[in-house]
Design a protein around this motif. Structure first.
Motif, short mmCIF file in Angstrom:
data_model
loop_
_atom_site.label_atom_id
_atom_site.label_comp_id
_atom_site.label_asym_id
_atom_site.label_seq_id
_atom_site.Cartn_x
_atom_site.Cartn_y
_atom_site.Cartn_z
N ASP A 289 0.72 -0.86 0.15
CA ASP A 289 -0.36 -0.25 -0.14
C ASP A 289 0.98 1.30 0.06
O ASP A 289 0.70 1.89 -0.33
N SER A 290 2.14 0.70 0.38
CA SER A 290 2.91 2.34 0.84
C SER A 290 2.99 2.43 -1.63
O SER A 290 3.29 3.79 -1.60
N MET A 291 2.82 0.76 -1.54
CA MET A 291 3.40 1.84 -3.77
C MET A 291 1.98 2.48 -3.80
O MET A 291 2.02 3.51 -4.81
N ARG A 292 1.01 1.96 -4.16
CA ARG A 292 -0.43 2.31 -3.96
C ARG A 292 -0.59 3.78 -3.84
O ARG A 292 -0.84 4.47 -4.16
N LEU A 293 -0.70 4.35 -2.47
CA LEU A 293 -0.57 5.07 -1.82
C LEU A 293 0.78 6.45 -3.18
O LEU A 293 -0.73 7.49 -2.80
N HIS A 294 1.10 6.08 -3.00
CA HIS A 294 2.05 6.94 -3.66
C HIS A 294 1.81 6.78 -5.60
O HIS A 294 1.68 8.23 -5.79
N GLY A 295 1.19 6.06 -6.11
CA GLY A 295 0.93 6.19 -7.05
C GLY A 295 -0.13 6.52 -7.01
O GLY A 295 -0.61 6.84 -8.24
N VAL A 296 -1.45 6.22 -6.15
CA VAL A 296 -2.63 7.21 -6.34
C VAL A 296 -2.47 9.21 -5.87
O VAL A 296 -3.15 9.33 -7.33
N THR A 297 -1.52 9.06 -6.08
CA THR A 297 -1.40 10.54 -4.59
C THR A 297 -0.80 11.49 -6.38
O THR A 297 -0.47 13.05 -7.04
N MET A 298 0.59 10.70 -7.22
CA MET A 298 1.55 11.05 -8.06
C MET A 298 0.50 11.21 -9.69
O MET A 298 0.21 11.88 -10.52
N SER A 299 -0.87 10.35 -9.70
CA SER A 299 -1.92 10.34 -10.87
C SER A 299 -2.75 11.50 -10.57
O SER A 299 -4.09 11.52 -11.10
N GLY A 300 -2.65 11.92 -9.32
CA GLY A 300 -4.23 13.46 -9.01
C GLY A 300 -4.03 14.23 -9.86
O GLY A 300 -5.55 14.84 -9.68
N SER A 301 -2.94 14.90 -10.82
CA SER A 301 -3.17 15.83 -11.16
C SER A 301 -2.48 15.28 -12.75
O SER A 301 -1.28 14.85 -12.42
N GLU A 303 -0.98 17.91 -14.93
CA GLU A 303 -0.04 19.15 -14.83
C GLU A 303 1.48 18.95 -13.63
O GLU A 303 2.28 19.33 -14.37
N HIS A 304 0.52 18.79 -12.71
CA HIS A 304 1.27 18.79 -10.98
C HIS A 304 1.80 17.60 -11.13
O HIS A 304 0.29 17.13 -9.77
N LYS A 305 2.83 16.72 -10.75
CA LYS A 305 2.57 15.38 -10.22
C LYS A 305 3.72 15.40 -8.55
O LYS A 305 4.25 16.38 -8.98
N LEU A 306 2.80 15.26 -7.42
CA LEU A 306 3.22 15.74 -5.90
C LEU A 306 3.79 13.83 -6.52
O LEU A 306 3.33 12.85 -5.55
N ILE A 307 5.09 13.91 -6.40
CA ILE A 307 6.37 12.79 -6.47
C ILE A 307 6.85 13.06 -4.45
O ILE A 307 7.56 13.63 -4.18
#
Length: 386
Positions: A289-301, A303-307
């Motif tokens: 879920d660490s990987m899924r959490l960051h995948g969800v967050t990074m794909s929320g925009s 234009e601007h990726k929250l990495i």
């Protein structure tokens, strides 16, 4: 009922059904759900109390708030408390104060920081319709030189503040009601709900749930996970990552609803594992879920990726995979930020620490274990730490 965001009305029925299945599983394991208190002790307008609470590390994680005022998550979640740090908070109600004042780590709080503290105090005061202001003094106590980003100290701060405020105004009996306390802690930081419950804790939540039904309960109430060791590696965010932004971005991801709707089954599997001491299942979920959490967050925009990760994170994830290939079970967990908590058995701590050193990344690490719930402590002892 709390807010159901636009575009998520279709998730309410399946998430409520999952919630009912989770409650049934808790009952099967004889984990009682405490009633929400309907009457309170008389308030003490010159009350004083102190509390200690621990940061949490997500196992089945969450991002996104369906209701920002009540800090209701879109989905239930599970985390474990980590003794790599703790927060000590002293609350003193004083009728002579013109308004709430707070000191955080030796610095006076102002603006948004003070507003969020007063939000918890207001919730505690409103229960008895009192208006007395409070003096709040709080500090994070670390075992590492730095906290890094993603250690979960905001959750510890929320739980400690809720416990100290309730203890100061109403006394210790109400603090012992974990359902009540976790609901209040949630108002400052959603994950504070689980930090208040301690151990491996489940936070019940879905869009539209009532305030008093969105609480946390400890799952390892009989030392089922006593052999679990936690190795914490604090890593700073070089991009100044903000958790609030992650909460805004995540629900916009095309992956988000799938993440939500799969959660009920995974909660039940993790709950069953915790009750039998199957700690590797807990670790597997935390890493996945660490990987899924960051995948969800990074794909929320678009234009601007929250990495949220740093380069060190990739090296650590690969290290854990290599160690498992060598027969050493260890699982890497990250929340909002690059700080890593490794979940392993206490017999493997030395091997894990040696592997971290061998990466030659200059990383600090500290070994510990799963910590308990928020609890009241002697105010004089708290003053010594503060």
């Amino acid at each position: 009922m709390t807010t159901i965001p636009n575009g998520f009305a279709d998730t309410v029925a399946p998430m409520r059904a999952a919630h009912e299945r989770i409650l049934a599983t808790l009952a099967d394991h004889r984990l009682p759900v405490a009633p929400f208190p309907r009457s309170l002790p008389a308030p003490r307008e010159r009350g004083c109390a102190a509390a200690r609470a621990y940061p949490m590390q997500g196992v089945l994680k969450y991002h996104g708030l369906a209701d920002w005022q009540h800090r209701i998550a879109y989905l239930p979640s599970i985390s474990l408390n980590n003794d790599a740090a703790h927060t000590v908070t002293l609350v003193e109600f004083d009728p002579h104060l013109a308004g709430d004042v707070a000191t955080l780590g030796g610095q006076p709080a102002a603006g948004r920081e003070l507003e969020r503290i007063s939000q918890i105090l207001d919730a505690v005061r409103a229960l008895a319709s009192v208006r007395v202001a409070a003096r709040v003094t709080t500090r994070n106590v670390l075992k590492t030189r730095v906290a890094g980003k993603g250690l979960g100290t905001s959750a510890a701060g929320a739980a400690a503040l809720a416990a100290a405020a309730v203890g100061a105004l109403y006394g210790p009996e109400l603090v012992a009601n974990t359902r009540f306390l976790s609901c209040l802690a949630r108002l400052l930081a959603g994950s504070g709900c689980r930090a208040a419950a301690g151990g491996l804790a489940l936070w019940l939540s879905y869009p539209g749930i009532t305030h008093e039904d969105s609480f946390a309960i400890r799952l390892d109430d009989a030392e089922q996970l006593a052999d679990v060791a936690l190795v914490t590696i604090p890593i700073d965010s070089r991009v100044g990552l903000k958790t609030e932004q992650a909460h805004h971005d995540a629900p916009c991801s095309s992956f988000f609803k799938t993440w939500m709707l799969s959660r009920g089954d995974e909660i039940i599997e993790c709950l069953n594992a915790a009750r039998t001491g199957a700690w590797r299942t807990v670790g597997q979920f935390a890493e996945l879920d660490s990987m899924r959490l960051h995948g969800v967050t990074m794909s929320g925009s678009r234009e601007h990726k929250l990495i949220g990760w740093e380069p060190e994170n990739i090296a650590i994830f690969r290290m854990c995979d290599e160690l498992r290939n060598q027969g050493i079970p260890v699982y890497a967990s990250t929340d909002t930020g690059p700080t890593v908590v490794l979940i392993t058995h206490r017999n493997h701590v030395a091997a894990v620490e040696h592997a971290i050193s061998a990466l030659n990344l200059g990383l600090e690490s500290v070994s510990g274990r799963i910590a308990g719930p928020a609890e009241l402590i002697d105010p004089d002892a708290a003053r010594e730490e503060l």
